[in-house]
Design a protein around this motif. Structure first.
Motif, PDB file in Angstrom:
ATOM      1  N   UNK A 133       0.832  -1.205   0.000  1.00 17.24           N
ATOM      2  CA  UNK A 133       0.000   0.000   0.000  1.00 17.24           C
ATOM      3  C   UNK A 133       0.863   1.251   0.000  1.00 17.24           C
ATOM      4  N   UNK A 134       1.938   1.189   0.745  1.00 17.69           N
ATOM      5  CA  UNK A 134       2.825   2.356   0.780  1.00 17.69           C
ATOM      6  C   UNK A 134       3.493   2.557  -0.586  1.00 17.69           C
TER       7      UNK A 134
ATOM      8  N   UNK B  53       9.890  12.272  17.585  1.00 14.48           N
ATOM      9  CA  UNK B  53       8.465  12.172  17.894  1.00 14.48           C
ATOM     10  C   UNK B  53       7.815  11.357  16.774  1.00 14.48           C
ATOM     11  N   UNK B  54       6.525  11.168  16.896  1.00  8.71           N
ATOM     12  CA  UNK B  54       5.845  10.388  15.864  1.00  8.71           C
ATOM     13  C   UNK B  54       5.925  11.113  14.533  1.00  8.71           C
ATOM     14  N   UNK B  87       0.153  16.016   8.343  1.00  6.44           N
ATOM     15  CA  UNK B  87       1.461  15.974   7.692  1.00  6.44           C
ATOM     16  C   UNK B  87       2.076  14.635   8.038  1.00  6.44           C
ATOM     17  N   UNK B  88       2.251  13.818   7.021  1.00  2.29           N
ATOM     18  CA  UNK B  88       2.781  12.477   7.261  1.00  2.29           C
ATOM     19  C   UNK B  88       4.230  12.429   6.811  1.00  2.29           C
ATOM     20  N   UNK B  89       5.114  12.321   7.782  1.00  2.00           N
ATOM     21  CA  UNK B  89       6.545  12.398   7.456  1.00  2.00           C
ATOM     22  C   UNK B  89       7.165  11.031   7.203  1.00  2.00           C
ATOM     23  N   UNK B  90       6.352  10.005   7.184  1.00  2.00           N
ATOM     24  CA  UNK B  90       6.927   8.672   6.917  1.00  2.00           C
ATOM     25  C   UNK B  90       7.114   8.489   5.426  1.00  2.00           C
ATOM     26  N   UNK B  97      12.692  11.388  -2.706  1.00  2.00           N
ATOM     27  CA  UNK B  97      12.512  12.110  -1.467  1.00  2.00           C
ATOM     28  C   UNK B  97      11.469  13.201  -1.576  1.00  2.00           C
ATOM     29  N   UNK B  98      10.874  13.475  -0.443  1.00  2.00           N
ATOM     30  CA  UNK B  98       9.911  14.566  -0.364  1.00  2.00           C
ATOM     31  C   UNK B  98      10.198  15.355   0.899  1.00  2.00           C
TER      32      UNK B  98
END
Lengths: 249, 249
Positions: A133-134, B53-54, B87-90, B97-98
Motif C-alpha cells: 500500500x505504501x 516524535x511520531x 502531515x505524514x513524514x513517513x 525524497x519529499x
DNA sequence: CGAGACTTTGACCGTAGTCAATTTATGTGG
DNA sequence: CCACATAAATTGACTACGGTCAAAGTCTCG
C-alpha cells in the motif's frame, strides 16, 4: 499451458512481489496455491467492483489500471496494478470517482482472505500488504512529478523504467525485455500527453537507440544516458527546498 | 494579538477541520488548548523534520507544502497542508525524497500526542486523523488529474476551488475571500506550469471576472461557468471506462 | 531610500495538440 | 487459409498553448 500450471506461475509472481528484497520473507507458495478457488478473474476491459468482499485485492497475474474519466471524455490514468500490487477499492473519498479496470486477463485475491489463510504468518502477510500500500502511494507521488515537471521524452522513459523495476521484482523481465500490454493511447492518458505525441516520441527514442519496442515487448537500453534522461533517481528534496521558499508572506 | 489569544483561534481551526460535517464530533477544544505546550512552531521556509516524535503531525495553523526538488533544480509541489490536515513524514519510501516546508508561520501538534491526550475520545480522534489521511491521499489523485488533463485556466480554477472548500471547512473563508500565502512561482511549481504563464492566466481570469485577487486574498466568483471551467465536480469514472479500454492485448 | 522578492509585460520560440488520412496489426467468421 | 472489420500505429500539415529570456514595474521592509 494448462490452467493449473498457469496458476502456479502466477502465484509465484505475487509471492515475490509481496516480499521486499531486504527484510521480509516471501509468502508461502503452498498457501497461495491453496487459495486457488478464491481467485477472482476478470477479462480485459472489465471494471473491478467492490462487491461482497473486502476492498483490498492482491493482483496475482495480469495488469489493471486505475483511472478517471472526466465529464467531457478526457481520461486520466493514475497508475497500473501489476502482479503483487494492491488494488484498494475504498475510493469512496468525497472527491470524485476512480475505477480499476483490467487491462488484460486479470487474477486477484482478496487481501483479507490471504491474511486469514496464512495462519502463523498472518502478521507477516499483513505487513507485506501494508508495504504494498505504501508503494502504491509512493507511485502517486512519482506520477505527479512525471506529469508535472518532466517533458515527453523524460515521462516515457521514467514510466518505462518504473515498470521495468516493478516487473523485474516479480520475475517478469526476461533478458531485459518485458511485456507492456498498454496501447499508446493509454500511455498518453497516463502521461498527460496526446496519442500522436506519444507515438512520435517513442519513435525518436527508438531512433536514438534508447529502447526497443516490438510485439508488445519493451527492452530498455539501460545506461547512464537513459537513466539521466529519465530523471529516474529522484534527488533529495531537502537540499534547496528552503532556498526556494524564502518568505512566503 | 497576544500569543495565547492566537492559540485559541488556531486550535479552533484544527478542531473544525478534523470533524467531518456528516458523522463525527468535533474535537474537544479544551483538550487542544491543553496541548498548548506541545505545539511545534516553524517559520516560513523551514523544512519540517521527523525527529524525536511520531511521524504524523496535525496542522494547527499556517500553511505547509510538500515538495520535491529534482537534481536539475526543477521543483514539484505535491500539495498544501492547511489547518486540520495531516502531515505524514513517513516518506521513507524507496522512491526518492519529499519534504514538507512551512510556507508561513506554522504550528503543528504530534498526532500521537493528540490522540493520547484525548482520554475518552481517543478513538474518535484517531478516526478523525484516519479520515484526514484519506483526504490527503484523495488530494494526490486530484492533483494528478489537474496537471495531467486540465489546461492552465482549468488547473488554476480547480486548485483555487479546492483550497476554497478546504479552508471553508475550517472557517478560514470570510465573505467568499480567503488568504493564499502562495507566490505565483509556487502556483507554477504546483500546477506544472511556468511562472509567466501563471501570471498571464491569472490576469485573464481576472479580466473575465471569474476571480478577484488583491493583497494575497482571493475571491472566487462562484457560478456555473466557473465550476464548469474548473472541472471541479469529477464525474463518475465508471461510465465509459470500459468503452475506452476494449481489448488491451 | 535601497535591496530583494515578487509581479507584470513584451518578443519570440518550441513542445505538444489537433485533424485527417494512411498503413499496419489483430481478429473473426466463412 | 483468406476476406473483411476493427483496433492500433504511423505520418503529414498545421495550430496553439505554454515556455524562455529579458527587462521593467511594484511591493515590503529594514
Amino acid at each position: 499451458m494448462s490452467a493449473s500450471r498457469a496458476a502456479t506461475n502466477e502465484a509465484r509472481c505475487a509471492s515475490e512481489a509481496l516480499s521486499d528484497p531486504d527484510e521480509c520473507q516471501p509468502l508461502d507458495l503452498k498457501r497461495i496455491q491453496g487459495l486457488w478457488r478464491r481467485v477472482e478473474r476478470y477479462t480485459a476491459g472489465v471494471t473491478v467492483r467492490a462487491e461482497g468482499r473486502s476492498k483490498r485485492l492482491i493482483v496475482v497475474s495480469g495488469w489493471a489500471a486505475e483511472m478517471r474519466i472526466l465529464p467531457d471524455g478526457r481520461r486520466q490514468i493514475f497508475g497500473c496494478g501489476l502482479p503483487g500490487d494492491v488494488i484498494d477499492l475504498s475510493n469512496s473519498g468525497n472527491l470524485g470517482n476512480r475505477a480499476f479496470v483490467a487491462l488484460t486477463r486479470l487474477e486477484v485475491v482478496d487481501a483479507e482472505v490471504m491474511i486469514r489463510s496464512d495462519g502463523v504468518d498472518g502478521a507477516q502477510t499483513a505487513n507485506a500488504i501494508e508495504r504494498a500500500l505504501r508503494r502504491r502511494e509512493d507511485a502517486l507521488y512519482e506520477q505527479i512529478v512525471r506529469i508535472g515537471r518532466l517533458n515527453a521524452k523524460e515521462r516515457i522513459l521514467n514510466l518505462l523504467l518504473d515498470l521495468h523495476d516493478r516487473l523485474s521484482r516479480v520475475g517478469l523481465v526476461k533478458e531485459g525485455a518485458f511485456r507492456v500490454p498498454i496501447t499508446q493511447e493509454m500511455f498518453a492518458d497516463s502521461l498527460g500527453l496526446s496519442l500522436v505525441h506519444i507515438n512520435r516520441t517513442l519513435q525518436q527514442l527508438r531512433r536514438e537507440g534508447l529502447l526497443d519496442l516490438r510485439g508488445g515487448a519493451v527492452t530498455l537500453r539501460k545506461n547512464q544516458r537513459l537513466t539521466a534522461l529519465a530523471c529516474y533517481q529522484p534527488a533529495s528534496a531537502e537540499w534547496d527546498a528552503v532556498r526556494s521558499v524564502r518568505s512566503a508572506h
